[in-house]
Enzyme design. Structure first.
Site, short mmCIF file in Angstrom:
data_model
loop_
_atom_site.label_atom_id
_atom_site.label_comp_id
_atom_site.label_asym_id
_atom_site.label_seq_id
_atom_site.Cartn_x
_atom_site.Cartn_y
_atom_site.Cartn_z
N ASP A 1 -7.59 26.99 13.18
CA ASP A 1 -6.44 27.90 13.25
C ASP A 1 -7.04 29.24 13.67
O ASP A 1 -8.14 29.27 14.26
CB ASP A 1 -5.72 27.98 11.89
CG ASP A 1 -4.34 28.64 11.99
OD1 ASP A 1 -3.39 27.97 12.39
OD2 ASP A 1 -4.23 29.85 11.69
N LYS B 1 -3.00 23.70 4.15
CA LYS B 1 -3.60 24.78 4.95
C LYS B 1 -4.69 25.42 4.11
O LYS B 1 -4.62 25.43 2.88
CB LYS B 1 -2.54 25.84 5.27
CG LYS B 1 -2.90 26.70 6.46
CD LYS B 1 -2.44 26.06 7.75
CE LYS B 1 -2.89 26.83 8.97
NZ LYS B 1 -2.24 26.31 10.19
P1 NDP Z 1 -7.26 32.17 17.88
O1 NDP Z 1 -8.12 32.69 16.80
O2 NDP Z 1 -7.83 31.32 18.94
O3 NDP Z 1 -6.49 33.37 18.59
C1 NDP Z 1 -5.68 34.23 17.86
C2 NDP Z 1 -5.13 35.27 18.80
O4 NDP Z 1 -4.11 36.00 18.14
C3 NDP Z 1 -6.18 36.28 19.25
O5 NDP Z 1 -5.85 36.77 20.50
C4 NDP Z 1 -6.01 37.36 18.18
O6 NDP Z 1 -6.46 38.64 18.57
C5 NDP Z 1 -4.53 37.37 17.98
N1 NDP Z 1 -4.21 37.83 16.63
C6 NDP Z 1 -4.60 37.27 15.47
N2 NDP Z 1 -4.16 38.00 14.44
C7 NDP Z 1 -3.49 39.03 14.98
C8 NDP Z 1 -2.80 40.11 14.42
N3 NDP Z 1 -2.72 40.29 13.09
N4 NDP Z 1 -2.20 40.99 15.27
C9 NDP Z 1 -2.28 40.83 16.62
N5 NDP Z 1 -2.94 39.80 17.20
C10 NDP Z 1 -3.52 38.92 16.39
O7 NDP Z 1 -6.06 31.41 17.11
P2 NDP Z 1 -5.07 30.31 17.67
O8 NDP Z 1 -4.76 30.55 19.09
O9 NDP Z 1 -5.57 29.00 17.26
O10 NDP Z 1 -3.77 30.59 16.78
C11 NDP Z 1 -2.72 31.45 17.19
C12 NDP Z 1 -1.45 31.10 16.44
O11 NDP Z 1 -1.09 29.75 16.69
C13 NDP Z 1 -1.52 31.20 14.91
O12 NDP Z 1 -0.27 31.63 14.42
C14 NDP Z 1 -1.79 29.78 14.48
O13 NDP Z 1 -1.38 29.54 13.14
C15 NDP Z 1 -0.92 29.04 15.46
N6 NDP Z 1 -1.24 27.63 15.68
C16 NDP Z 1 -2.48 27.25 16.08
C17 NDP Z 1 -2.75 25.91 16.32
C18 NDP Z 1 -4.05 25.46 16.87
O14 NDP Z 1 -4.15 24.28 17.23
N7 NDP Z 1 -5.06 26.30 17.02
C19 NDP Z 1 -1.74 24.88 16.06
C20 NDP Z 1 -0.43 25.40 15.73
C21 NDP Z 1 -0.22 26.73 15.53
P3 NDP Z 1 -7.84 39.21 18.00
O15 NDP Z 1 -8.89 38.56 18.81
O16 NDP Z 1 -7.73 40.69 18.19
O17 NDP Z 1 -7.87 38.84 16.55
O1 2IT Z 2 -0.74 25.30 12.46
C1 2IT Z 2 -1.20 24.22 12.87
O2 2IT Z 2 -0.46 23.25 13.11
C2 2IT Z 2 -2.64 24.10 13.09
N1 2IT Z 2 -3.36 25.08 12.92
C3 2IT Z 2 -3.24 22.79 13.49
C4 2IT Z 2 -3.37 21.87 12.33
C5 2IT Z 2 -4.12 20.60 12.59
O3 2IT Z 2 -4.39 19.93 11.59
O4 2IT Z 2 -4.44 20.27 13.73
#
Ligand code: NDP
Ligand code: 2IT
Length: 450
Positions: A170, A130
């Site tokens: 992420d 990561k």
């Molecule tokens: P994005 O940046 O697309 O969206 C993040 C969302 O979470 C936004 O709505 C953001 O709000 C909110 N957020 C972030 N930090 C905080 C916080 N401290 N408190 C409250 N709200 C918060 O990210 P993703 O959707 O990609 O990721 C979301 C989660 O999913 C993470 O935990 C990530 O690690 C996990 N994840 C993502 C993957 C992926 O493929 N993208 C794969 C597997 C897991 P704001 O706009 O206000 O910051």
């Molecule tokens: O937390 C996760 O699994 C991710 N942010 C996606 C990782 C990836 O390599 O697609």
């Protein structure tokens, strides 16, 4: 101490805390895994002798670097970047990049540790890593984000590669950022190769990668419900976040006949009792990825909804999908969900529920799919993107959809194999931890002391 006089869980965790001062998220993630692995290893002396868990909880390598960039007002800005390469026993390091002001070494170490088990569960050959930076993309112009991404990649490129370490998106890193970073990698190395996943469709991206995490989290929930003879259809859901994972989870819940009541961001949450249907989800996607606005704006557009500060877990619903960030669902909020009749929780985010919150779900014996299993669809489709790039082929949306549903069913099956308890209740945390650990551990045993 002779190697066979192995330490117990408490002694092991004391050591982890001592070696990682000021890193609570990392200690929390190791603790959650160690609880199950110590039980599993009780009669397996070979894992103790080879110190396997101790080795997995010590990243192979952490690179930390300065990222300098110039903002639009010609101020020189300095950020810190990292790549945590946790474990490459079963494949190249693989895992996302996070740009958020809350990013620390502890956060990235917990994420890289979790990723190691998650990637193992997918069944694909990917190790765990990561990376990220304490950069806040909010309010920055495209040109500022581009300069930051280029500067970040100017150091990162020497530590990654399609057979070494393959980053992806992420929090704060989506299609725009991946494009800028891929462009800079290609410019520096003069190589077009699958060094990043989550790329645009025009340049080697998988047609299913944007949807994969959110859809996958719902497929995992569907698998858990099916195991009890239930389904998503006709059920209400509370979802946190409004980014990539949350909007695609909402989309799939809606497609399967469920009704989504909430979405959120760091400013608060919106509650729409009429349901957040596809048209509203598309509006939120546009708000977040094009306008880069705030979820509070939803209530100006859709009069059925109200905006509230805080988190959505006090809204009564059958299902809950935390899809924002770590530790966003605590013990009291878990109790509120359970007492309001919640039947199933599927984590789109990584470690969104505190250890105390997880205990509430387990004590209430409701369905609880931890992030490392439930959100593995994203990295699994990243694994497919790596294969496509290496083979110079491309699968269509339909084929990828089938592969994703199969992958999520496979992960569910592995969790039940190791997590089913007397009486039929499945402890998905235990199942995911043991199944994820076993493959990595057995590979490490084969390598000897390295
Ligand atoms: P994005 O940046 O697309 O969206 C993040 C969302 O979470 C936004 O709505 C953001 O709000 C909110 N957020 C972030 N930090 C905080 C916080 N401290 N408190 C409250 N709200 C918060 O990210 P993703 O959707 O990609 O990721 C979301 C989660 O999913 C993470 O935990 C990530 O690690 C996990 N994840 C993502 C993957 C992926 O493929 N993208 C794969 C597997 C897991 P704001 O706009 O206000 O910051
Ligand atoms: O937390 C996760 O699994 C991710 N942010 C996606 C990782 C990836 O390599 O697609």
């Amino acid at each position: 101490m002779a190697v066979t006089d192995h330490v117990n869980l408490e002694q092991f965790m004391e050591g982890v805390k001592k070696r990682n001062p000021g890193q609570p998220e990392f200690v929390q993630a190791v603790h959650e895994v160690a609880q199950d692995i110590f039980e599993f290893m009780e009669d397996k002396v070979e894992y103790h002798e080879a110190q396997i868990l101790r080795r997995i909880a010590e990243p192979d390598r952490i690179v930390s670097f300065r990222v300098c960039w110039e903002d639009d007002n010609h101020n020189i800005r300095v950020q810190r970047g990292w790549r945590v390469q946790n474990n490459n026993a079963i494949g190249p390091y693989k895992g996302g990049i996070r740009f958020h002001p809350s990013v620390t070494e502890s956060v990235l170490k917990f994420l890289a540790f979790e990723q190691t088990f998650k990637n193992s569960l997918t069944g694909l050959p990917m190790g765990g890593g990561k990376g990220g930076a304490n950069f806040n993309p909010k309010g920055k112009s495209d040109a500022e984000v581009m300069r930051f991404c280029q500067s970040f990649m100017t150091e990162l490129y020497r530590h990654i590669g399609p057979d070494t370490d393959v980053p992806a998106g992420d929090i704060g890193v989506g299609g725009r950022e991946i494009g800028y970073m891929f462009g800079q990698y290609k410019r520096i190395t003069n190589r077009w190769e699958g060094v990043l996943t989550g790329k645009g469709q025009e340049y080697g991206g998988s047609q299913m990668r944007p949807e994969a995490t959110g859809y996958g989290a719902v497929y995992f929930l569907q698998n858990m419900l099916k195991h009890q003879g239930k389904d998503v259809e006709g059920h209400t859901a509370v979802i946190s976040g409004s980014g990539n994972v949350a909007t695609h989870a909402a989309e799939k819940i809606t497609q399967l006949g469920g009704k989504v009541l909430t979405l959120s961001d760091s400013g608060g949450f919106i509650h729409d009792p009429d349901g957040i249907d596809q048209e509203k989800i598309d509006w939120v996607k546009h708000l977040k990825t094009v306008k880069r606005g705030r979820i509070s704006e939803y209530v100006d557009e859709f009069k059925s909804a109200t905006f509230h500060e805080g988190r959505p877990w006090n809204i009564a619903a059958d299902l809950a999908l935390p899809c924002a960030t770590q530790n966003e669902l605590n013990e009291d909020e878990a109790k509120a969900l359970v007492s309001n009749g919640c039947k199933g929780v599927s984590e789109g985010a990584n470690m969104p529920t505190t250890l105390e919150g997880v205990k509430v779900f387990h004590d209430a014996k409701i369905l609880y799919g931890p992030g490392k299993a439930a959100n593995a669809g994203g990295v699994a489709v990243s694994g497919l993107e790596m294969s496509q790039n290496s083979e110079r082929i491309s699968w269509n949306h339909e084929r990828l959809g089938e592969m994703l549903t199969d992958l999520m069913s496979g992960i569910h099956e592995k969790c039940t194999e190791y997590g089913e308890q007397d009486g039929g209740y499945v402890d998905y945390v235990k199942g995911a931890n043991i199944a994820g650990f076993k493959k990595v551990a057995d590979a490490m045993l084969a390598f000897g002391v390295v």
